[in-house]
Design an enzyme around this catalytic site. Sequence first.
Site, PDB file in Angstrom:
ATOM      1  N   HIS A  37      26.225  22.118  -9.530  1.00 57.66           N
ATOM      2  CA  HIS A  37      27.290  21.403 -10.267  1.00 57.66           C
ATOM      3  C   HIS A  37      26.775  21.483 -11.759  1.00 57.66           C
ATOM      4  O   HIS A  37      27.717  21.555 -12.610  1.00 57.66           O
ATOM      5  CB  HIS A  37      27.354  19.838  -9.897  1.00 57.66           C
ATOM      6  CG  HIS A  37      27.861  19.730  -8.744  1.00 57.66           C
ATOM      7  ND1 HIS A  37      26.965  19.242  -7.463  1.00 57.66           N
ATOM      8  CD2 HIS A  37      28.920  19.976  -7.971  1.00 57.66           C
ATOM      9  CE1 HIS A  37      27.791  18.909  -6.404  1.00 57.66           C
ATOM     10  NE2 HIS A  37      29.172  19.615  -6.637  1.00 57.66           N
ATOM     11  N   GLN A  61      40.848  16.010   2.148  1.00 58.91           N
ATOM     12  CA  GLN A  61      40.398  17.255   2.310  1.00 58.91           C
ATOM     13  C   GLN A  61      39.417  17.356   3.740  1.00 58.91           C
ATOM     14  O   GLN A  61      38.911  18.046   4.086  1.00 58.91           O
ATOM     15  CB  GLN A  61      39.707  18.017   1.184  1.00 58.91           C
ATOM     16  CG  GLN A  61      38.332  17.517   0.955  1.00 58.91           C
ATOM     17  CD  GLN A  61      37.953  17.894  -0.636  1.00 58.91           C
ATOM     18  OE1 GLN A  61      38.590  17.841  -1.626  1.00 58.91           O
ATOM     19  NE2 GLN A  61      36.805  18.812  -0.636  1.00 58.91           N
ATOM     20  N   GLY A 147      32.006  26.892  -8.138  1.00 54.51           N
ATOM     21  CA  GLY A 147      30.839  27.581  -7.404  1.00 54.51           C
ATOM     22  C   GLY A 147      31.141  28.563  -6.447  1.00 54.51           C
ATOM     23  O   GLY A 147      32.230  28.312  -5.480  1.00 54.51           O
ATOM     24  N   MET A 184      22.452  25.590  -2.749  1.00 57.32           N
ATOM     25  CA  MET A 184      22.354  24.018  -2.952  1.00 57.32           C
ATOM     26  C   MET A 184      23.756  23.585  -2.531  1.00 57.32           C
ATOM     27  O   MET A 184      24.855  24.041  -2.683  1.00 57.32           O
ATOM     28  CB  MET A 184      22.277  23.781  -4.526  1.00 57.32           C
ATOM     29  CG  MET A 184      20.862  24.085  -5.055  1.00 57.32           C
ATOM     30  SD  MET A 184      20.325  23.271  -6.371  1.00 57.32           S
ATOM     31  CE  MET A 184      18.851  24.080  -6.654  1.00 57.32           C
TER      32      MET A 184
HETATM   33  O1  PAF Z   1      34.266  21.574  -3.997  1.00 55.80           O
HETATM   34  C1  PAF Z   1      34.321  20.404  -4.071  1.00 55.80           C
HETATM   35  O2  PAF Z   1      33.595  19.491  -4.354  1.00 55.80           O
HETATM   36  C2  PAF Z   1      35.716  19.951  -3.546  1.00 55.80           C
HETATM   37  O3  PAF Z   1      36.176  20.614  -2.674  1.00 55.80           O
HETATM   38  C3  PAF Z   1      36.720  19.880  -5.014  1.00 55.80           C
HETATM   39  C4  PAF Z   1      37.103  21.227  -5.357  1.00 55.80           C
HETATM   40  C5  PAF Z   1      36.009  18.901  -6.083  1.00 55.80           C
HETATM   41  C6  PAF Z   1      37.983  19.153  -4.402  1.00 55.80           C
HETATM   42  O4  PAF Z   1      37.801  17.927  -4.084  1.00 55.80           O
END
Ligand code: PAF
Length: 283
Positions: A37, A61, A147, A184
């Site tokens: 990140h 999600q 990523g 990671m």
């Molecule tokens: O990749 C992630 O961390 C999540 O799927 C995202 C893109 C932040 C959406 O919640």
Amino acid sequence: MDVISNPLTIFSQLDYLRREGKRIGIVPTMGALHEGHLSLVRHAKQACDISVATIFVNPSQFGPNEDYQRYPRTLESDLQALDSVGCDFVFTPTMEAIYPSGYSTYVEPPRVAERWEGAYRPGHFRGVATIVLKLFMLVPAQVAYFGRKDYQQVAVISAMVRDLGVPIRIEACETIRDPDGLAMSSRNRYLSESERVRALSLSHALHRAQMMLDAGHRSPSELEQGMRDVLLSAPVDSIDYAVVVDPETLDPIESIQRDAVALIAARVGTTRLIDNRTLVRRT
Ligand code: PAF
């Protein structure tokens, strides 16, 4: 670094900066930040005037039997890490701000969402597409950084942005790996020491696929078997898929005539891991 949870506040501050001619880069995250990140934030800082990270663990999600409840929430250390790389804004919306009571509008994800993660995690990309579109509306950025480790997610978001004409550019950035090759992931922290060793088989299997291609194998199913052999010798506890597919549509291919992508999802202990590698056809 400004940490803002109110959607109107973040929108009006960034809208003002954008009107002033500033280029804004967004890095959407669910927190539990790692070097992957932070490298996205560095990309944003390099190419943009203003970098914005978002932190929101998006319930829509996650499937009913997935790890939403236990997903790591580490806000304090996340903010420290973002501050240390010079992130300008962090947007940390509340659940009520994103999904107010009575919320019922979702994005129907594009076709590229259907297979692989889409098939094994029904509803996952509907949730991802919905939250990402909402974040793009609240954070008026010109560029968004994701990523490549979530290869299909990048494909889904790119197709959504193209199809809906969302005025933002999607930048896919390389997967950041530990020195031994493990991609990671926020979920790596679930792994015990011995599971982590077994998890290395994902990157080893992807390496095997490239070696087989270099050695002249052109049949996806041969490479897929090669990857399975590596995964099963670790062993991983189960394999959802280990496939070699078209790098754009993610559809299966008959033979490897140009670059392809290898995608893996496997479980080690109770942790589900994904990884991928672009297979380069050199001969
Ligand atoms: O990749 C992630 O961390 C999540 O799927 C995202 C893109 C932040 C959406 O919640």
